[in-house]
Design an enzyme around this catalytic site. Sequence first.
Site, PDB file in Angstrom:
ATOM      1  N   PHE A 145       0.796  -1.235   0.000  1.00 21.65           N
ATOM      2  CA  PHE A 145       0.000   0.000   0.000  1.00 21.65           C
ATOM      3  C   PHE A 145       0.830   1.287   0.000  1.00 21.65           C
ATOM      4  CE2 PHE A 145      -2.851  -3.212   1.863  1.00 21.65           C
ATOM      5  CZ  PHE A 145      -3.869  -3.159   0.928  1.00 21.65           C
ATOM      6  N   HIS A 190     -11.800  -4.154   1.170  1.00 23.40           N
ATOM      7  CA  HIS A 190     -10.561  -3.566   0.658  1.00 23.40           C
ATOM      8  C   HIS A 190     -10.726  -2.044   0.519  1.00 23.40           C
ATOM      9  CE1 HIS A 190      -7.167  -2.860  -2.084  1.00 23.40           C
ATOM     10  NE2 HIS A 190      -6.698  -4.011  -1.642  1.00 23.40           N
TER      11      HIS A 190
END
Length: 220
Positions: free
Chosen positions: A75, A184
């Site tokens: 990320f 998500h």
Amino acid sequence: MIGNSWDLYLEKEFQKEYFKALLTFVNEAYKERKIYPPKNEIFNAFRYTPYEKVKVVILGQDPYHGEGQAQGLSFSVRDTVNKPPSLQNILKELEEDVGIPFPQKNSLIPWTKQGVMLLNSVLTVEENKPTSHKDKGWERFTDEVIRILNQKEEPIVFILWGSYARAKKELLTNPNHMIIESAHPSPFSAYHGFFGSKPFSRANLFLKEQGLEEIDWNIE
């Protein structure tokens, strides 16, 4: 291979035939195509967060596949590129959850130095081809990493975002640990359970209850 305590814990894995075949595939791929992250950053998740320091694991799928984005941490992207949508949503939830203003910076390296392991299941990807290195052996390797962490007696928070990460829950059997799971943070699913899930405050509450130092989630 890595240069810290992970080498000891992964020594047997590095010697297995599948891992040797994986490294051969990866080395050839870097010669022939544009692969991310840069080769010397593939194992950054391990280098930044040694085994004995791990307090939180945030599990991703595979690296960002755009120019200059991936830095070997799930990320996280370099400060020199635009924030991908998933990272934007993570930082929006961070602001809503613990009140940290939306940052200008992108890199989540400050988290890793406090014991947050930013681990992707697949550690390499071809440019503009998401999941292109799926089923090459990385998943077997990182599943073993999760098993090793699961055996750790010291409490760990495992943050699983999305169905892919949540499927790894079956590897987490140690009652000492905490699992935080939700949708998500991608734009396709963030409004279906990610926003409002408060993973950052929940992780810190658990760490505090275990007598461990909380994470300062501010990346500025």
